[in-house]
Motif scaffolding. Structure first.
Motif, PDB file in Angstrom:
ATOM      1  N   TYR A 199       0.887  -1.165   0.000  1.00 43.25           N
ATOM      2  CA  TYR A 199       0.000   0.000   0.000  1.00 43.25           C
ATOM      3  C   TYR A 199       0.927   1.217   0.000  1.00 43.25           C
ATOM      4  CZ  TYR A 199      -3.906  -3.089   1.260  1.00 43.25           C
ATOM      5  OH  TYR A 199      -4.875  -4.083   1.268  1.00 43.25           O
ATOM      6  N   LEU A 200       0.879   1.996  -1.070  1.00 49.34           N
ATOM      7  CA  LEU A 200       1.797   3.113  -1.267  1.00 49.34           C
ATOM      8  C   LEU A 200       1.071   4.417  -0.985  1.00 49.34           C
ATOM      9  CD1 LEU A 200       3.231   1.799  -4.656  1.00 49.34           C
ATOM     10  CD2 LEU A 200       4.036   1.279  -2.343  1.00 49.34           C
ATOM     11  N   PHE A 201       1.670   5.276  -0.159  1.00 47.20           N
ATOM     12  CA  PHE A 201       0.981   6.482   0.301  1.00 47.20           C
ATOM     13  C   PHE A 201       1.825   7.741   0.145  1.00 47.20           C
ATOM     14  CE2 PHE A 201      -0.920   3.149   3.026  1.00 47.20           C
ATOM     15  CZ  PHE A 201      -2.278   3.388   2.799  1.00 47.20           C
ATOM     16  N   PHE A 202       1.115   8.848  -0.103  1.00 45.67           N
ATOM     17  CA  PHE A 202       1.656  10.178   0.154  1.00 45.67           C
ATOM     18  C   PHE A 202       0.645  10.894   1.029  1.00 45.67           C
ATOM     19  CE2 PHE A 202       1.932  14.751  -0.629  1.00 45.67           C
ATOM     20  CZ  PHE A 202       3.264  14.970  -0.291  1.00 45.67           C
ATOM     21  N   HIS A 208      -4.361  14.338   4.425  1.00 45.08           N
ATOM     22  CA  HIS A 208      -5.031  13.666   3.318  1.00 45.08           C
ATOM     23  C   HIS A 208      -4.079  12.651   2.692  1.00 45.08           C
ATOM     24  CE1 HIS A 208      -8.123  13.193   0.248  1.00 45.08           C
ATOM     25  NE2 HIS A 208      -7.125  13.073  -0.618  1.00 45.08           N
ATOM     26  N   ALA A 209      -4.600  11.460   2.398  1.00 45.52           N
ATOM     27  CA  ALA A 209      -3.763  10.382   1.874  1.00 45.52           C
ATOM     28  C   ALA A 209      -4.061  10.138   0.404  1.00 45.52           C
ATOM     29  CB  ALA A 209      -4.005   9.108   2.664  1.00 45.52           C
ATOM     30  N   TYR A 210      -3.005  10.071  -0.391  1.00 42.95           N
ATOM     31  CA  TYR A 210      -3.084   9.652  -1.792  1.00 42.95           C
ATOM     32  C   TYR A 210      -2.462   8.264  -1.857  1.00 42.95           C
ATOM     33  CZ  TYR A 210      -3.912  14.615  -2.224  1.00 42.95           C
ATOM     34  OH  TYR A 210      -4.419  15.884  -2.064  1.00 42.95           O
ATOM     35  N   SER A 211      -3.122   7.338  -2.529  1.00 41.46           N
ATOM     36  CA  SER A 211      -2.702   5.947  -2.418  1.00 41.46           C
ATOM     37  C   SER A 211      -2.642   5.236  -3.763  1.00 41.46           C
ATOM     38  CB  SER A 211      -3.640   5.182  -1.481  1.00 41.46           C
ATOM     39  OG  SER A 211      -4.985   5.279  -1.932  1.00 41.46           O
TER      40      SER A 211
END
Length: 365
Positions: A199-202, A208-211
């Protein structure tokens, strides 16, 4: 904005990040390691502006090296967080680097970072959010095999050595582990054998999470580097919701990767890495961008691809075979890899358009 890259570890991520910065028209400079730094033999060599004097992590050496060339670099200089060991050093001396070197550090405070980076601490937090962990083993010397030893923290409080997870599949490996390691430096879990996902996140400053989601195809033995992978739909909406809430609760911001193993419909948390990860080029291909660290308000949820983005570390595969090791193919994935071999090879980090075959070749020698 202009990024500062400290090389000497996690080269695949550095190469991928640098390519992305170039494609986005964002400048970067590299401070190299004084020995055994493969970046010096790649297309990135012209970006090396200095070399550290000491071949270990030393804050005085880093400050002095950066100080010598700081006037050559733009006013807004942003640290690229590629390595956990470097991240911890930078955060430990954040005030000095910010004041003496005008270095912008896009990471939370050291305590927050350690909460995610230290595996035992993060596991405790994850349980509060209902995340499933592999079963614990309190008697590792007699527990059923296979078994996984995970370090409580990145460095041993007994020896100061950097610690890594260790997989024990047979009694010989277990006896070797306890002969060489400090038992108290680790906690122990059963080995969960299923499909591996990242699971890759910014996370931006507002939480707020972008995945993105990555299905792992093949891996080096003993839980080492992923050598083949592709993007995929979200493996588990329930796991995604819980892990996002867990990370957000710490006020972490920046890039991070979470590994989960899916077995019999259940997702088990394996680890979290609050840094750039090896197969970073896959995430970049799918829509993540490094300049978000300097301009988080520009982050956007990547548009779903019409077909999977694919990744291969071909030289990592070859090195494994030449050293006598066996790749680990996840269930049913070997046939998928070879049936889509051209598209996987196009995703190789060192076989793309830049002339970096020398880097791959040196890894094999």
């Amino acid at each position: 904005m202009h990024f500062l890259i400290l090389s000497g570890a996690n080269e695949r991520a550095i190469v991928a990040a640098a390519r992305d910065l170039q494609s986005q028209g964002v400048g970067f400079s590299i401070i190299a390691r004084p020995s055994k730094d493969p970046i010096a033999g790649t297309f990135l060599a012209p970006h090396i502006v200095a070399t550290r004097s000491i071949d270990r992590l030393d804050i005085d050496d880093l400050v002095q090296t950066l100080g010598r060339i700081r006037h050559q670099l733009p006013d807004r200089l942003i640290y690229l967080p590629a390595s956990e060991a470097l991240n911890r050093l930078v955060l430990q001396h954040r005030q000095r680097l910010e004041q003496e070197c005008s270095l912008e550090i896009p990471l939370p405070d050291l305590e927050t970072y350690a909460t995610l980076s230290d595996k035992a601490r993060f596991n405790t937090l994850a349980q509060d959010f209902g995340l499933e962990l592999p079963p614990s083993e309190l008697e590792p010397r007699t527990a059923p095999l296979p078994l996984v030893a995970k370090p409580h923290s990145e460095f041993s409080p007994h020896t100061g050595a950097k610690l890594y997870p260790v997989l024990m599949f047979d009694e010989v490996q277990r006896q070797a582990f306890f002969a060489e390691e400090e038992e108290e430096d680790y906690f122990y879990q059963r080995y969960v054998d299923g499909q591996s996902h990242y699971y890759l996140f910014f996370f931006n400053h507002q939480g707020h999470a972008y995945s993105l989601f990555q299905e792992n195809i093949a891996q080096q033995p003993n839980g080492k580097s992923i050598v083949a992978a592709q993007t995929c739909p979200c493996p588990s909406g329930d796991f995604l919701e819980k892990i996002t809430a867990c990370i957000r609760s710490t006020s972490f911001f920046g890039f991070c990767m979470v590994e989960a193993i899916t077995l019999n419909g259940k997702s088990y948390l394996i680890e979290l890495n609050p840094r750039l990860w090896g197969p970073l080029s896959l995430a970049i291909h799918a829509g993540f961008h490094m300049h978000w660290l300097g301009k988080p308000e520009s982050a956007a949820q990547p548009t779903p691809l019409t077909s999977p983005a694919r990744y291969t570390w071909f030289s990592g595969m070859l090195r494994t075979r030449l050293s006598g090791g066996q790749l680990r193919w996840y269930p049913g994935k070997k046939r998928l890899f070879f049936s889509h071999l051209p598209s996987f090879l196009r995703g190789d980090i060192y076989l793309q358009k830049f002339n970096t075959l020398g880097m791959a070749a040196r890894e094999l020698l």
